[in-house]
Design an enzyme around this catalytic site. Structure first.
Site, PDB file in Angstrom:
ATOM      1  N   GLY A   1    -135.290  68.607  49.323  1.00  0.00           N
ATOM      2  CA  GLY A   1    -135.522  69.901  50.519  1.00  0.00           C
ATOM      3  C   GLY A   1    -137.018  71.109  50.317  1.00  0.00           C
TER       4      GLY A   1
ATOM      5  N   GLU B   1    -136.076  76.221  45.577  1.00  0.00           N
ATOM      6  CA  GLU B   1    -135.345  76.021  46.248  1.00  0.00           C
ATOM      7  C   GLU B   1    -135.872  76.544  47.826  1.00  0.00           C
ATOM      8  OE1 GLU B   1    -133.044  74.108  46.983  1.00  0.00           O
ATOM      9  OE2 GLU B   1    -130.870  74.097  46.424  1.00  0.00           O
ATOM     10  N   ASP B   2    -135.048  75.423  48.995  1.00  0.00           N
ATOM     11  CA  ASP B   2    -135.822  75.278  50.140  1.00  0.00           C
ATOM     12  C   ASP B   2    -134.726  76.955  51.064  1.00  0.00           C
ATOM     13  OD1 ASP B   2    -134.052  73.709  49.998  1.00  0.00           O
ATOM     14  OD2 ASP B   2    -133.960  72.460  51.701  1.00  0.00           O
TER      15      ASP B   2
ATOM     16  N   ASP C   1    -127.971  78.571  51.289  1.00  0.00           N
ATOM     17  CA  ASP C   1    -126.433  78.460  51.920  1.00  0.00           C
ATOM     18  C   ASP C   1    -125.032  78.929  51.303  1.00  0.00           C
ATOM     19  OD1 ASP C   1    -125.779  78.102  54.740  1.00  0.00           O
ATOM     20  OD2 ASP C   1    -125.408  75.975  53.851  1.00  0.00           O
TER      21      ASP C   1
ATOM     22  N   LYS D   1    -129.702  82.778  53.536  1.00  0.00           N
ATOM     23  CA  LYS D   1    -128.369  82.615  54.435  1.00  0.00           C
ATOM     24  C   LYS D   1    -127.404  84.109  53.968  1.00  0.00           C
ATOM     25  CE  LYS D   1    -128.785  78.263  57.143  1.00  0.00           C
ATOM     26  NZ  LYS D   1    -127.579  77.169  57.446  1.00  0.00           N
TER      27      LYS D   1
ATOM     28  N   PHE E   1    -128.011  76.138  61.430  1.00  0.00           N
ATOM     29  CA  PHE E   1    -128.061  74.888  60.879  1.00  0.00           C
ATOM     30  C   PHE E   1    -129.940  74.968  61.259  1.00  0.00           C
ATOM     31  CE2 PHE E   1    -128.877  70.635  60.700  1.00  0.00           C
ATOM     32  CZ  PHE E   1    -128.709  69.952  59.417  1.00  0.00           C
TER      33      PHE E   1
ATOM     34  N   ASP F   1    -133.580  69.028  56.202  1.00  0.00           N
ATOM     35  CA  ASP F   1    -133.392  67.616  57.332  1.00  0.00           C
ATOM     36  C   ASP F   1    -132.123  68.125  57.990  1.00  0.00           C
ATOM     37  OD1 ASP F   1    -131.692  67.314  54.662  1.00  0.00           O
ATOM     38  OD2 ASP F   1    -131.326  66.188  55.647  1.00  0.00           O
TER      39      ASP F   1
ATOM     40  N   ARG G   1    -137.882  66.477  57.657  1.00  0.00           N
ATOM     41  CA  ARG G   1    -138.197  67.024  57.127  1.00  0.00           C
ATOM     42  C   ARG G   1    -139.696  66.668  56.814  1.00  0.00           C
ATOM     43  NH1 ARG G   1    -134.553  67.392  52.855  1.00  0.00           N
ATOM     44  NH2 ARG G   1    -132.940  65.084  52.449  1.00  0.00           N
TER      45      ARG G   1
HETATM   46  P1  IMP Z   1    -125.628  75.188  49.366  1.00  0.00           P
HETATM   47  O1  IMP Z   1    -124.942  74.120  47.968  1.00  0.00           O
HETATM   48  O2  IMP Z   1    -124.418  75.412  50.437  1.00  0.00           O
HETATM   49  O3  IMP Z   1    -126.244  76.465  49.085  1.00  0.00           O
HETATM   50  O4  IMP Z   1    -126.618  74.717  49.884  1.00  0.00           O
HETATM   51  C1  IMP Z   1    -127.685  74.564  50.161  1.00  0.00           C
HETATM   52  C2  IMP Z   1    -128.573  72.990  50.088  1.00  0.00           C
HETATM   53  O5  IMP Z   1    -127.883  72.537  51.720  1.00  0.00           O
HETATM   54  C3  IMP Z   1    -129.902  73.220  50.292  1.00  0.00           C
HETATM   55  O6  IMP Z   1    -130.497  73.046  49.234  1.00  0.00           O
HETATM   56  C4  IMP Z   1    -130.668  72.292  51.075  1.00  0.00           C
HETATM   57  O7  IMP Z   1    -130.570  71.207  50.967  1.00  0.00           O
HETATM   58  C5  IMP Z   1    -129.152  71.491  52.262  1.00  0.00           C
HETATM   59  N1  IMP Z   1    -128.892  73.101  53.902  1.00  0.00           N
HETATM   60  C6  IMP Z   1    -128.651  74.555  53.890  1.00  0.00           C
HETATM   61  N2  IMP Z   1    -128.217  74.630  54.797  1.00  0.00           N
HETATM   62  C7  IMP Z   1    -129.325  73.880  55.194  1.00  0.00           C
HETATM   63  C8  IMP Z   1    -129.992  74.244  57.360  1.00  0.00           C
HETATM   64  O8  IMP Z   1    -130.248  75.075  57.193  1.00  0.00           O
HETATM   65  N3  IMP Z   1    -130.376  72.750  57.414  1.00  0.00           N
HETATM   66  C9  IMP Z   1    -130.676  71.475  56.301  1.00  0.00           C
HETATM   67  N4  IMP Z   1    -130.113  71.614  55.284  1.00  0.00           N
HETATM   68  C10 IMP Z   1    -129.305  72.666  54.724  1.00  0.00           C
HETATM   69 MG    MG Z   2    -132.261  71.772  49.199  1.00  0.00          MG
END
Ligand code: IMP
Ligand code: MG
Length: 178
Positions: A48, A102-103, A106, A134, A155, A162, A168
């Site tokens: 991402g 990081e992108d 979440d 978030k 989302f 993606d 992407r």
């Molecule tokens: P986490 O482990 O829940 O913090 O999620 C992190 C990863 O999930 C990020 O690096 C993204 O690649 C993916 N991700 C989280 N939220 C979104 C979203 O809204 N759209 C697309 N990918 C997401």
């Molecule tokens: Mg990511």
């Protein structure tokens, strides 16, 4: 800008590249001043982050190295809460300043996984730079040093993010229409 369709879902325009670019500028300026005199290693979390990392690193004026790890936790529009490591760490980071790129943070599970690995590898200091955050979804308590834009718990796709492999390449960010 108009709505777009990816697989079975409709997405509406949400964050324009101009806003992303301003947030990236702010993060780069902060990193350039906070790490003055150091030679950090930027660790890009694939997939991402590739677009954000490319744009951010062009604004970094420090001498630096760039390395990549590949992790996956999302399937469709939901986090699986399990992080799979697809390409590992291959750099000696002992005594180094590391900045994770990081992108989006979440739930925070992916980043926690990276932080734990870096701690065990003897980095001098580890910072986190994320374009998007978030807060309502974040379940962890570690500090995030550089946050571009805080967003609600929806989302999104585009600018590296993606939905099941697609979206992407979009320059702007789009939000799912429920
Ligand atoms: P986490 O482990 O829940 O913090 O999620 C992190 C990863 O999930 C990020 O690096 C993204 O690649 C993916 N991700 C989280 N939220 C979104 C979203 O809204 N759209 C697309 N990918 C997401
Ligand atoms: Mg990511």
């Amino acid at each position: 800008m108009t709505n777009i369709k990816i697989h079975d879902k409709i997405f509406e325009p949400n964050i324009k590249f101009a806003e992303i670019d301003l947030a990236t500028d702010r993060i780069a300026q902060k990193i350039n001043s906070d790490l003055k005199g150091k030679t950090p290693i930027f660790l890009v979390i694939l997939n991402g982050s590739f677009m954000f990392a490319g744009d951010l690193l062009k604004k970094i004026t420090l001498p630096c190295e760039v390395s990549f790890v590949k992790l996956a936790s999302y399937e469709g529009t939901k986090s699986t809460e399990k992080v799979r490591q697809l390409i590992g760490f291959d750099e000696d980071i002992t005594g180094r300043s590391v900045i994770i790129i990081e992108d989006i943070v979440d739930s925070g599970i992916t980043m926690e996984n990276v932080l734990k690995q870096l701690e065990s590898m003897g980095a001098a200091d580890v910072r986190i730079a994320t374009l998007l955050f978030k807060p309502a979804a974040f379940k962890k308590s570690y500090r995030i040093d550089y946050i571009g834009i805080e967003i609600p718990n929806d989302f999104i796709v585009g600018y590296g993010l993606d939905y099941d492999g697609q979206g992407r390449n979009l320059k702007d960010i789009y939000k799912i229409v429920k």
